[in-house]
Design a protein around this motif. Structure first.
Motif, PDB file in Angstrom:
ATOM      1  N   ALA A 159       0.832  -1.205   0.000  1.00  0.00           N
ATOM      2  CA  ALA A 159       0.000   0.000   0.000  1.00  0.00           C
ATOM      3  C   ALA A 159       0.865   1.252   0.000  1.00  0.00           C
ATOM      4  CB  ALA A 159      -0.926  -0.003   1.216  1.00  0.00           C
ATOM      5  N   ASP A 160       0.339   2.306  -0.594  1.00  0.00           N
ATOM      6  CA  ASP A 160       1.039   3.584  -0.669  1.00  0.00           C
ATOM      7  C   ASP A 160       0.626   4.426   0.529  1.00  0.00           C
ATOM      8  OD1 ASP A 160       2.419   5.814  -1.368  1.00  0.00           O
ATOM      9  OD2 ASP A 160       1.139   6.359  -3.078  1.00  0.00           O
ATOM     10  N   GLU A 171      -1.500   6.275 -10.535  1.00  0.00           N
ATOM     11  CA  GLU A 171      -1.184   5.497  -9.357  1.00  0.00           C
ATOM     12  C   GLU A 171       0.051   4.653  -9.635  1.00  0.00           C
ATOM     13  OE1 GLU A 171      -2.529   5.447  -6.394  1.00  0.00           O
ATOM     14  OE2 GLU A 171      -4.162   6.856  -6.768  1.00  0.00           O
ATOM     15  N   SER A 175       0.656   0.479  -5.611  1.00  0.00           N
ATOM     16  CA  SER A 175      -0.697   0.828  -5.165  1.00  0.00           C
ATOM     17  C   SER A 175      -1.744  -0.008  -5.890  1.00  0.00           C
ATOM     18  CB  SER A 175      -0.964   2.314  -5.391  1.00  0.00           C
ATOM     19  OG  SER A 175      -0.036   3.105  -4.688  1.00  0.00           O
ATOM     20  N   PRO A 214      -8.182   4.705   0.069  1.00  0.00           N
ATOM     21  CA  PRO A 214      -6.776   5.118  -0.097  1.00  0.00           C
ATOM     22  C   PRO A 214      -6.623   6.428  -0.857  1.00  0.00           C
ATOM     23  CG  PRO A 214      -6.974   2.768  -0.453  1.00  0.00           C
ATOM     24  CD  PRO A 214      -8.376   3.295  -0.327  1.00  0.00           C
TER      25      PRO A 214
END
Length: 291
Positions: A159-160, A171, A175, A214
């Protein structure tokens, strides 16, 4: 008598009577540098940065708690659909309030596109729910739990967590892989639910948590610190409370993970800074400086 080293220069384009790697003894240690790029961390800024990880882990725990309640029929899937729609409306309103889309001449056009995409996603999930419910009918439950756990671990690792520009539509690869892993885990878990409505409710909830939130989190990271900390605390408390409804042991495990991530891990990083020792000097490989 002149010092024979006085005519030495640190250049390679001139032929000299010294080897290319020669450095006079009086200059050898004078160029010594320790931790030249060292930037000491502070505890509370690290805590604020770790909140993005805490939020992500809390969301995973919330999703797992909702899945268990749907599987045990202690949560009405229609209520979850209503909650998901309400959260989407609140999140989109907050997104618009925090951003600068009002200054965009295509402001209302973007709203219509978002509404159209949301309706299409809603209908697509509704039509695919019967298929997803029987997707893993021939697979044992133990394999499903193991596969879901691996996918959620991949989701958390890739995950970013950085505060990127929320207006940037591009993205990173990590991600995208993180989101795909979470949605895949949601699909295999949804296949263990008893009804089509439960599958639809869980998948709609997972899309909001792992695909939309996110993006929303990136904008929150650029907003006020008080709002950022309030949302982190709210998600953590919600995750602990939902886990307490299932098991006290799981609740304390959830509490320990979130506390360690938010408060203990930054302190360990600051403590480990004292052992950072990078030495640079003329013996390192030359780095060309290109204008």
């Amino acid at each position: 008598m002149n010092d024979p080293q006085e005519d030495w220069e640190k250049v390679l384009w001139r032929r000299q009577s010294y080897p290319d790697n020669y450095v006079p003894p009086r200059l050898f240690l004078a160029s010594l540098q320790r931790n030249p790029n060292f930037r000491p961390y502070s505890y509370w800024p690290l805590v604020i940065l770790s909140c993005s990880i805490t939020q992500h882990l809390a969301i995973i725990f919330i999703f797992l708690a909702v899945f268990v309640e749907l599987k045990e029929s202690t949560l009405d899937p229609r209520s979850l659909v209503c909650i998901s729609v309400l959260l989407f409306l609140i999140g989109y309103a907050t997104w618009s309030a925090l951003g600068t889309q009002q200054e965009n001449p295509d402001y209302f056009t973007n709203h219509l596109k978002t509404l159209k995409s949301s309706i299409m996603m809603f209908l697509a999930l509704m039509s695919l729910s019967p298929v997803l419910r029987t997707l893993t009918a021939a697979t044992s439950s133990d394999s499903i739990w193991a596969l879901a756990a691996i996918l959620f671990i991949i989701n958390a690792l890739l995950a970013d967590y950085t505060a990127t520009n929320p207006e940037d539509p591009h993205e990173g690869l990590s991600s995208v892989l993180s989101m795909n892993a979470a949605v895949s885990a949601s699909v295999v878990l949804a296949s263990r639910l008893p009804t089509n409505v439960s599958v639809f409710a869980l998948m709609l909830f997972s899309i909001q948590l792992f695909a939309l939130y996110p993006i929303f989190r990136h904008r929150l990271q650029t907003s006020t610190i008080s709002l950022w900390l309030l949302i982190t605390l709210g998600l953590s408390v919600l995750a602990v409370w939902l886990m307490a409804e299932l098991s006290r042991t799981v609740m304390w495990l959830n509490f320990a993970v979130l506390t360690f991530t938010t408060l203990v891990a930054p302190a360990i990083l600051i403590w480990g800074q004292r052992y950072k020792n990078i030495i640079r000097g003329p013996w390192d490989t030359a780095v060309p400086k290109v204008n």
